[in-house]
Design a protein around this motif. Structure first.
Motif, PDB file in Angstrom:
ATOM      1  N   ASP A 112      45.049  44.103   8.640  1.00 33.40           N
ATOM      2  CA  ASP A 112      46.490  43.881   8.816  1.00 33.40           C
ATOM      3  C   ASP A 112      46.769  42.551   9.511  1.00 33.40           C
ATOM      4  N   HIS A 113      45.816  42.080  10.309  1.00 29.82           N
ATOM      5  CA  HIS A 113      45.947  40.791  11.005  1.00 29.82           C
ATOM      6  C   HIS A 113      44.839  39.843  10.528  1.00 29.82           C
ATOM      7  N   ALA A 114      44.668  39.810   9.211  1.00 29.42           N
ATOM      8  CA  ALA A 114      43.549  39.047   8.629  1.00 29.42           C
ATOM      9  C   ALA A 114      43.601  37.578   9.002  1.00 29.42           C
ATOM     10  N   GLU A 115      44.783  37.003   9.002  1.00 26.70           N
ATOM     11  CA  GLU A 115      44.893  35.566   9.251  1.00 26.70           C
ATOM     12  C   GLU A 115      44.387  35.198  10.651  1.00 26.70           C
ATOM     13  N   ILE A 116      44.658  36.063  11.638  1.00 22.51           N
ATOM     14  CA  ILE A 116      44.205  35.799  13.006  1.00 22.51           C
ATOM     15  C   ILE A 116      42.684  35.860  13.093  1.00 22.51           C
ATOM     16  N   PHE A 117      42.083  36.893  12.493  1.00 21.94           N
ATOM     17  CA  PHE A 117      40.633  37.052  12.576  1.00 21.94           C
ATOM     18  C   PHE A 117      39.897  35.989  11.767  1.00 21.94           C
ATOM     19  N   HIS A 126      30.307  18.334  17.130  1.00 21.99           N
ATOM     20  CA  HIS A 126      30.330  19.680  17.723  1.00 21.99           C
ATOM     21  C   HIS A 126      30.498  19.541  19.235  1.00 21.99           C
ATOM     22  N   PRO A 127      31.717  19.284  19.700  1.00 19.27           N
ATOM     23  CA  PRO A 127      31.916  19.062  21.138  1.00 19.27           C
ATOM     24  C   PRO A 127      31.512  20.250  21.992  1.00 19.27           C
ATOM     25  N   GLU A 128      31.562  21.454  21.423  1.00 18.99           N
ATOM     26  CA  GLU A 128      31.180  22.647  22.185  1.00 18.99           C
ATOM     27  C   GLU A 128      29.672  22.730  22.401  1.00 18.99           C
ATOM     28  N   SER A 129      28.889  21.915  21.641  1.00 14.76           N
ATOM     29  CA  SER A 129      27.424  21.978  21.724  1.00 14.76           C
ATOM     30  C   SER A 129      26.824  20.887  22.595  1.00 14.76           C
ATOM     31  N   ILE A 138      34.849  34.974  12.773  1.00 15.29           N
ATOM     32  CA  ILE A 138      34.607  34.637  11.370  1.00 15.29           C
ATOM     33  C   ILE A 138      34.326  33.143  11.209  1.00 15.29           C
ATOM     34  N   ASP A 139      35.323  32.308  11.531  1.00 18.64           N
ATOM     35  CA  ASP A 139      35.200  30.859  11.321  1.00 18.64           C
ATOM     36  C   ASP A 139      34.882  30.187  12.654  1.00 18.64           C
ATOM     37  N   THR A 140      33.672  30.401  13.123  1.00 19.59           N
ATOM     38  CA  THR A 140      33.291  29.966  14.476  1.00 19.59           C
ATOM     39  C   THR A 140      33.424  28.453  14.643  1.00 19.59           C
ATOM     40  N   ALA A 141      32.886  27.690  13.702  1.00 19.91           N
ATOM     41  CA  ALA A 141      32.871  26.225  13.832  1.00 19.91           C
ATOM     42  C   ALA A 141      34.267  25.660  13.864  1.00 19.91           C
ATOM     43  N   ASN A 142      35.115  26.074  12.922  1.00 18.82           N
ATOM     44  CA  ASN A 142      36.460  25.502  12.857  1.00 18.82           C
ATOM     45  C   ASN A 142      37.291  25.910  14.059  1.00 18.82           C
ATOM     46  N   SER A 143      37.083  27.131  14.553  1.00 21.55           N
ATOM     47  CA  SER A 143      37.812  27.591  15.721  1.00 21.55           C
ATOM     48  C   SER A 143      37.467  26.739  16.943  1.00 21.55           C
ATOM     49  N   PHE A 144      36.187  26.418  17.098  1.00 20.73           N
ATOM     50  CA  PHE A 144      35.758  25.542  18.195  1.00 20.73           C
ATOM     51  C   PHE A 144      36.376  24.143  18.064  1.00 20.73           C
ATOM     52  N   HIS A 145      36.338  23.610  16.855  1.00 23.50           N
ATOM     53  CA  HIS A 145      36.844  22.246  16.654  1.00 23.50           C
ATOM     54  C   HIS A 145      38.327  22.151  16.948  1.00 23.50           C
ATOM     55  N   THR A 146      39.072  23.204  16.562  1.00 30.00           N
ATOM     56  CA  THR A 146      40.505  23.214  16.865  1.00 30.00           C
ATOM     57  C   THR A 146      40.735  23.341  18.378  1.00 30.00           C
ATOM     58  N   GLU A 147      39.910  24.145  19.030  1.00 27.69           N
ATOM     59  CA  GLU A 147      40.072  24.404  20.462  1.00 27.69           C
ATOM     60  C   GLU A 147      39.749  23.189  21.297  1.00 27.69           C
ATOM     61  N   PHE A 148      38.678  22.492  20.942  1.00 32.61           N
ATOM     62  CA  PHE A 148      38.241  21.348  21.752  1.00 32.61           C
ATOM     63  C   PHE A 148      38.927  20.055  21.333  1.00 32.61           C
ATOM     64  N   GLN A 157      30.208  41.151  22.042  1.00 38.53           N
ATOM     65  CA  GLN A 157      28.787  40.927  21.770  1.00 38.53           C
ATOM     66  C   GLN A 157      28.588  40.280  20.403  1.00 38.53           C
ATOM     67  N   TYR A 158      29.362  40.727  19.416  1.00 37.22           N
ATOM     68  CA  TYR A 158      29.225  40.146  18.084  1.00 37.22           C
ATOM     69  C   TYR A 158      29.671  38.680  18.078  1.00 37.22           C
ATOM     70  N   ILE A 159      30.804  38.394  18.728  1.00 40.39           N
ATOM     71  CA  ILE A 159      31.282  37.008  18.794  1.00 40.39           C
ATOM     72  C   ILE A 159      30.276  36.139  19.531  1.00 40.39           C
ATOM     73  N   ASN A 160      29.670  36.673  20.592  1.00 39.73           N
ATOM     74  CA  ASN A 160      28.671  35.910  21.329  1.00 39.73           C
ATOM     75  C   ASN A 160      27.471  35.562  20.445  1.00 39.73           C
ATOM     76  N   ARG A 161      27.041  36.517  19.615  1.00 46.53           N
ATOM     77  CA  ARG A 161      25.931  36.215  18.692  1.00 46.53           C
ATOM     78  C   ARG A 161      26.341  35.116  17.711  1.00 46.53           C
ATOM     79  N   ARG A 162      27.565  35.176  17.211  1.00 47.34           N
ATOM     80  CA  ARG A 162      28.043  34.151  16.278  1.00 47.34           C
ATOM     81  C   ARG A 162      28.101  32.780  16.953  1.00 47.34           C
ATOM     82  N   ILE A 163      28.558  32.743  18.195  1.00 45.95           N
ATOM     83  CA  ILE A 163      28.651  31.468  18.917  1.00 45.95           C
ATOM     84  C   ILE A 163      27.270  30.887  19.161  1.00 45.95           C
TER      85      ILE A 163
END
Length: 417
Positions: free
Chosen positions: A396-401, A281-284, A407-417, A181-187
């Motif tokens: 403990d898994h800070a780099e993944i999050f 923003h290809p995801e948009s 956290i970094d919604t925009a960059n995560s999308f850009h890398t994915e698409f 739910q939190y990730i969905n709000r961020r997206i």
């Protein structure tokens, strides 16, 4: 006659003696001048040697002091006893540089989180610790170790703030539903903001001339301005080498170059306002989502009726499905796909999914998309497999999050698409 001869002889002797005296005096004066010039030259040499030695000693002392200051600035690590030490390898230096660049990229993310926290701080104010990090990065005499240490603390604060906002039950743990739910709000926030700002940014880029189309040169100059370059610097900038940009900016520029040709559908050299949204923003972009629907139909529609059945969507082909799974469009197992088709895709429950249902399915704003991201994070970071996430497991898994849509919604999308 004899007297005349004697007189002439005496005059010749007088002339000869006078000439000899003159030659002797000239020789004597020459010796004096020669010795005097030698003494003067020796004195000048001694003065020059003493001045050069003093200047070299002062320069060596200044260089040693400056090198000491440089060592203080550049030493990127701190030992257990508090003393600074040099990095062990180039890989360590590169890793520290990546952390510093990630800290700079996450500063606006932290500001975003601050704008929605419980204290209702103004959006333009960053966290006090962030201000310390920014001031430290501006100080020329501040050791880099302070910046890196501050970056690590700052990352923990960002994760703690996001964890607190995701934990809606306030029980100190986050379930997969809460995280989804939190990730969905961020997206949703990210996509709505991208669409809202697209027209304004398009006008900022489309200035040479403002004709409703953006050329690569216009975007390239905009990119360089966004990275702090003046118009004079941009005119002298080499687009081939990009020597004036740091590594992160060069990587972003190379990524944008590759993405340009995919977004430019009507003309390879220009972008319309909708194509610019797809580019940035290809995801948009709706047109980009329609292409994803085409990818799904191309992959699964075996009879070519422009619809997908349960059996078609459940057909597993690992080699061909890698790209779709990377974009979080499909699940991996047969059971998950069948359940996903019945529960999420086939909205009218007629056993088939048309283009409208598939478009809703690939839309990143749907809860399904965020829940799949949350499930991926849980599979990587839920160490005790209790299907609950603690703050310690996150840190403990800070780099993944920090690189995820949490956290970094925009960059995560850009890398994915």
């Amino acid at each position: 006659m004899t007297f005349v001869n004697k007189l002439s002889k005496s005059f010749r002797w007088l002339r000869c003696s006078t000439l000899c005296a003159i030659l002797f005096y000239m020789f004597f004066i020459g010796l004096i001048l020669h010795s005097t010039s030698q003494k003067l030259q020796q004195q000048l040499k001694e003065q020059g040697t003493s001045s050069s030695s003093s200047s070299s000693s002062s320069s060596s002392s200044s260089s040693s002091s400056s090198s000491t200051q440089a060592d203080t600035k550049m030493a990127p690590n701190v030992g257990h006893n508090g003393a600074q030490r040099w990095p062990n390898s180039l890989q360590e230096l590169e890793k520290q540089q990546q952390k510093h660049e990630q800290k700079l990229r996450l500063q606006p993310v932290a500001n975003n989180l601050d704008s929605g926290n419980e204290n209702n701080q103004p959006q333009h104010q960053s966290h006090p610790h962030l201000q310390k990090v920014q001031n430290a990065s501006k100080s020329p005499n501040q050791p880099e170790t302070v910046i890196l240490a501050a970056s690590n603390v700052n990352e923990k604060q960002i994760l703690a703030k996001a964890f607190k906002r995701a934990d809606r039950s306030r029980d100190g743990i986050v379930s997969i539903q809460e995280l989804g739910q939190y990730i969905n709000r961020r997206i949703v926030e990210h996509i709505d903001e991208a669409i809202m700002n697209n027209a304004r940014e398009f006008r900022r880029v489309d200035i040479g001339p403002a004709d409703g189309l953006i050329t690569w040169d216009e975007y390239h100059r905009f990119f360089l301005r966004e990275h702090g370059m003046t118009e004079a610097d941009i005119d002298e900038h080499s687009e081939i080498r990009h020597t004036a940009l740091n590594r992160r900016a060069r990587e972003d520029m190379m990524r944008d170059k590759a993405r340009w040709s995919e977004a430019a559908r009507t003309d390879l050299f220009t972008l319309t306002i909708d194509e610019y949204l797809s580019f940035r923003h290809p995801e948009s972009s709706v047109s980009n989502l329609l292409e994803l629907v085409d990818d799904l139909l191309r992959q699964f529609d075996q009879d070519g009726d422009d619809q997908l059945t349960l059996e078609e969507f459940s057909d597993l082909n690992v080699d061909d499905d890698d790209d779709l799974m990377r974009k979080s469009l499909i699940s991996k197992t047969l059971v998950e796909r069948r359940e996903e088709f019945k529960r999420i895709i086939d909205k009218n429950h007629d056993g088939k999914a048309d283009r409208g249902e598939l478009l809703n399915y690939v839309n990143p704003k749907t809860p399904r998309y965020a829940l799949q991201e949350a499930a991926t994070l849980f599979s990587l970071c839920d160490e005790n497999k209790d299907e609950l996430l603690t703050l310690k497991e996150m840190t403990d898994h800070a780099e993944i999050f920090l690189q995820s849509k949490m956290i970094d919604t925009a960059n995560s999308f850009h890398t994915e698409f």
